[in-house]
Design a protein around this motif. Sequence first.
Motif, PDB file in Angstrom:
ATOM      1  N   ALA A   1       0.805  -1.221   0.000  1.00 12.98           N
ATOM      2  CA  ALA A   1       0.000   0.000   0.000  1.00 12.98           C
ATOM      3  C   ALA A   1       0.843   1.279   0.000  1.00 12.98           C
ATOM      4  CB  ALA A   1      -0.937   0.011   1.205  1.00 12.98           C
ATOM      5  N   GLY A   2       2.151   1.138   0.116  1.00 20.01           N
ATOM      6  CA  GLY A   2       3.009   2.312   0.180  1.00 20.01           C
ATOM      7  C   GLY A   2       3.545   2.721  -1.173  1.00 20.01           C
ATOM      8  N   ILE A   3       4.499   3.618  -1.130  1.00 25.73           N
ATOM      9  CA  ILE A   3       5.133   4.098  -2.358  1.00 25.73           C
ATOM     10  C   ILE A   3       6.087   3.044  -2.911  1.00 25.73           C
ATOM     11  CG2 ILE A   3       4.914   6.507  -1.671  1.00 25.73           C
ATOM     12  CD1 ILE A   3       7.914   6.402  -0.929  1.00 25.73           C
ATOM     13  N   VAL A   4       6.456   3.184  -4.161  1.00 26.70           N
ATOM     14  CA  VAL A   4       7.438   2.288  -4.767  1.00 26.70           C
ATOM     15  C   VAL A   4       8.790   2.585  -4.128  1.00 26.70           C
ATOM     16  CG1 VAL A   4       8.611   1.643  -6.901  1.00 26.70           C
ATOM     17  CG2 VAL A   4       6.162   2.192  -6.932  1.00 26.70           C
ATOM     18  N   PRO A   5       9.439   1.550  -3.545  1.00 25.69           N
ATOM     19  CA  PRO A   5      10.741   1.781  -2.899  1.00 25.69           C
ATOM     20  C   PRO A   5      11.770   2.321  -3.881  1.00 25.69           C
ATOM     21  CG  PRO A   5       9.850  -0.364  -2.295  1.00 25.69           C
ATOM     22  CD  PRO A   5       8.981   0.178  -3.401  1.00 25.69           C
ATOM     23  N   ASP A   6      12.747   3.035  -3.341  1.00 28.77           N
ATOM     24  CA  ASP A   6      13.741   3.695  -4.189  1.00 28.77           C
ATOM     25  C   ASP A   6      14.991   2.865  -4.450  1.00 28.77           C
ATOM     26  OD1 ASP A   6      14.987   3.794  -1.740  1.00 28.77           O
ATOM     27  OD2 ASP A   6      15.530   5.908  -1.872  1.00 28.77           O
ATOM     28  N   ASN A   7      15.023   1.605  -3.956  1.00 26.91           N
ATOM     29  CA  ASN A   7      16.212   0.794  -4.204  1.00 26.91           C
ATOM     30  C   ASN A   7      15.814  -0.641  -4.548  1.00 26.91           C
ATOM     31  OD1 ASN A   7      16.599  -1.031  -1.672  1.00 26.91           O
ATOM     32  ND2 ASN A   7      16.139   1.010  -0.832  1.00 26.91           N
ATOM     33  N   ALA A   8      16.724  -1.333  -5.202  1.00 21.76           N
ATOM     34  CA  ALA A   8      16.432  -2.666  -5.738  1.00 21.76           C
ATOM     35  C   ALA A   8      16.127  -3.679  -4.640  1.00 21.76           C
ATOM     36  CB  ALA A   8      17.596  -3.142  -6.598  1.00 21.76           C
ATOM     37  N   LEU A   9      16.871  -3.653  -3.527  1.00 15.00           N
ATOM     38  CA  LEU A   9      16.629  -4.613  -2.452  1.00 15.00           C
ATOM     39  C   LEU A   9      15.231  -4.433  -1.863  1.00 15.00           C
ATOM     40  CD1 LEU A   9      17.501  -6.862  -0.540  1.00 15.00           C
ATOM     41  CD2 LEU A   9      18.541  -5.099   0.917  1.00 15.00           C
ATOM     42  N   ALA A  10      14.832  -3.209  -1.623  1.00 16.20           N
ATOM     43  CA  ALA A  10      13.502  -2.944  -1.070  1.00 16.20           C
ATOM     44  C   ALA A  10      12.402  -3.351  -2.049  1.00 16.20           C
ATOM     45  CB  ALA A  10      13.368  -1.472  -0.691  1.00 16.20           C
ATOM     46  N   ARG A  11      12.627  -3.110  -3.343  1.00 12.34           N
ATOM     47  CA  ARG A  11      11.639  -3.528  -4.342  1.00 12.34           C
ATOM     48  C   ARG A  11      11.558  -5.058  -4.417  1.00 12.34           C
ATOM     49  NH1 ARG A  11      13.900   0.967  -6.852  1.00 12.34           N
ATOM     50  NH2 ARG A  11      15.306  -0.333  -8.113  1.00 12.34           N
ATOM     51  N   ARG A  12      12.700  -5.721  -4.314  1.00 10.19           N
ATOM     52  CA  ARG A  12      12.720  -7.187  -4.315  1.00 10.19           C
ATOM     53  C   ARG A  12      11.986  -7.728  -3.090  1.00 10.19           C
ATOM     54  NH1 ARG A  12      17.556 -10.340  -2.667  1.00 10.19           N
ATOM     55  NH2 ARG A  12      16.780 -12.452  -2.699  1.00 10.19           N
ATOM     56  N   PHE A  13      12.230  -7.107  -1.932  1.00  8.63           N
ATOM     57  CA  PHE A  13      11.540  -7.529  -0.709  1.00  8.63           C
ATOM     58  C   PHE A  13      10.035  -7.334  -0.839  1.00  8.63           C
ATOM     59  CE2 PHE A  13       9.484  -6.394   3.242  1.00  8.63           C
ATOM     60  CZ  PHE A  13       9.644  -7.582   3.939  1.00  8.63           C
ATOM     61  N   ARG A  14       9.617  -6.175  -1.319  1.00 17.58           N
ATOM     62  CA  ARG A  14       8.183  -5.890  -1.458  1.00 17.58           C
ATOM     63  C   ARG A  14       7.514  -6.914  -2.365  1.00 17.58           C
ATOM     64  NH1 ARG A  14       5.744  -0.895  -4.712  1.00 17.58           N
ATOM     65  NH2 ARG A  14       6.912  -2.076  -6.237  1.00 17.58           N
ATOM     66  N   ALA A  15       8.159  -7.248  -3.475  1.00 15.70           N
ATOM     67  CA  ALA A  15       7.601  -8.238  -4.394  1.00 15.70           C
ATOM     68  C   ALA A  15       7.537  -9.619  -3.736  1.00 15.70           C
ATOM     69  CB  ALA A  15       8.428  -8.298  -5.670  1.00 15.70           C
ATOM     70  N   ALA A  16       8.599  -9.993  -3.018  1.00 17.64           N
ATOM     71  CA  ALA A  16       8.624 -11.297  -2.347  1.00 17.64           C
ATOM     72  C   ALA A  16       7.561 -11.364  -1.257  1.00 17.64           C
ATOM     73  CB  ALA A  16      10.008 -11.561  -1.763  1.00 17.64           C
ATOM     74  N   GLN A  17       7.417 -10.302  -0.459  1.00 23.75           N
ATOM     75  CA  GLN A  17       6.433 -10.291   0.620  1.00 23.75           C
ATOM     76  C   GLN A  17       5.013 -10.309   0.068  1.00 23.75           C
ATOM     77  OE1 GLN A  17       7.177 -10.164   4.212  1.00 23.75           O
ATOM     78  NE2 GLN A  17       5.138 -11.012   4.024  1.00 23.75           N
ATOM     79  N   GLY A  18       4.768  -9.521  -0.972  1.00 27.30           N
ATOM     80  CA  GLY A  18       3.443  -9.506  -1.572  1.00 27.30           C
ATOM     81  C   GLY A  18       3.047 -10.861  -2.133  1.00 27.30           C
ATOM     82  N   GLY A  19       3.967 -11.511  -2.816  1.00 26.40           N
ATOM     83  CA  GLY A  19       3.691 -12.839  -3.360  1.00 26.40           C
ATOM     84  C   GLY A  19       3.471 -13.863  -2.262  1.00 26.40           C
ATOM     85  N   PHE A  20       4.308 -13.817  -1.242  1.00 24.25           N
ATOM     86  CA  PHE A  20       4.144 -14.745  -0.117  1.00 24.25           C
ATOM     87  C   PHE A  20       2.798 -14.528   0.566  1.00 24.25           C
ATOM     88  CE2 PHE A  20       4.524 -15.640   4.435  1.00 24.25           C
ATOM     89  CZ  PHE A  20       4.711 -17.010   4.372  1.00 24.25           C
ATOM     90  N   ASN A  21       2.431 -13.277   0.813  1.00 24.18           N
ATOM     91  CA  ASN A  21       1.142 -13.000   1.456  1.00 24.18           C
ATOM     92  C   ASN A  21      -0.021 -13.559   0.633  1.00 24.18           C
ATOM     93  OD1 ASN A  21       2.275 -11.703   3.657  1.00 24.18           O
ATOM     94  ND2 ASN A  21       1.913  -9.646   2.869  1.00 24.18           N
ATOM     95  N   ARG A  22       0.041 -13.411  -0.680  1.00 26.84           N
ATOM     96  CA  ARG A  22      -1.027 -13.941  -1.533  1.00 26.84           C
ATOM     97  C   ARG A  22      -1.115 -15.461  -1.441  1.00 26.84           C
ATOM     98  NH1 ARG A  22       1.161 -10.087  -4.893  1.00 26.84           N
ATOM     99  NH2 ARG A  22       2.144 -11.637  -6.243  1.00 26.84           N
ATOM    100  N   ARG A  23       0.042 -16.129  -1.481  1.00 23.28           N
ATOM    101  CA  ARG A  23       0.039 -17.591  -1.405  1.00 23.28           C
ATOM    102  C   ARG A  23      -0.406 -18.061  -0.021  1.00 23.28           C
ATOM    103  NH1 ARG A  23       4.278 -16.137  -4.579  1.00 23.28           N
ATOM    104  NH2 ARG A  23       5.846 -16.272  -2.914  1.00 23.28           N
ATOM    105  N   LEU A  24      -0.014 -17.343   1.015  1.00 24.82           N
ATOM    106  CA  LEU A  24      -0.432 -17.681   2.371  1.00 24.82           C
ATOM    107  C   LEU A  24      -1.936 -17.461   2.533  1.00 24.82           C
ATOM    108  CD1 LEU A  24       0.475 -18.604   5.168  1.00 24.82           C
ATOM    109  CD2 LEU A  24       1.029 -16.222   5.685  1.00 24.82           C
ATOM    110  N   ALA A  25      -2.443 -16.349   2.040  1.00 24.01           N
ATOM    111  CA  ALA A  25      -3.884 -16.063   2.126  1.00 24.01           C
ATOM    112  C   ALA A  25      -4.693 -17.120   1.372  1.00 24.01           C
ATOM    113  CB  ALA A  25      -4.185 -14.666   1.578  1.00 24.01           C
TER     114      ALA A  25
END
Length: 174
Positions: A128-152
Amino acid sequence: MALQKLTLVLGGAASGKSDIAESLVTQAGGAAVYIATAQAFDAEMRQKIDRHRISRGPDWRTVETPLDPGSAISSLRAGEIALLDCATLWLSNLMLAEADLVAEEARLFAALAGSTAPVVIVSNEVGAGIVPDNALARRFRAAQGGFNRRLADRADTVIGVMAGLPFVLKGDMP
């Protein structure tokens, strides 16, 4: 009150999701097991962990496992109810350890599928936040979002939390 086999409590940082999850576990009436994924890398985090442990009280059995919560879930005993808090820190720990995220997720999902004890998992909603300004944060956001969807998708009940107020996204409020 009976909890379903898997409940996901999802919300933003400091939204009150851990309080809601702890309440679900204590109201269910079983022996409460807190599966902690946090690591204290500094004094402030150590104080936060200590405050949380004190606020839970002595009725909780705590298992600290920053990288392998699946083992703790697999070792749950009859009559226990687990709270894994939180999946976001677990994923962060795995990324910092340069672990195989796909393999570790599969191990966690296998432990959840094999568990006879109800498990409540707390996770942060990071999309729900802004697009992170660095590659690691963007990778984390994508990984967390995907994991949350699979967990849900696997969860019987999914509860969102905003400003300390729970709302049901899937299933029924226990």
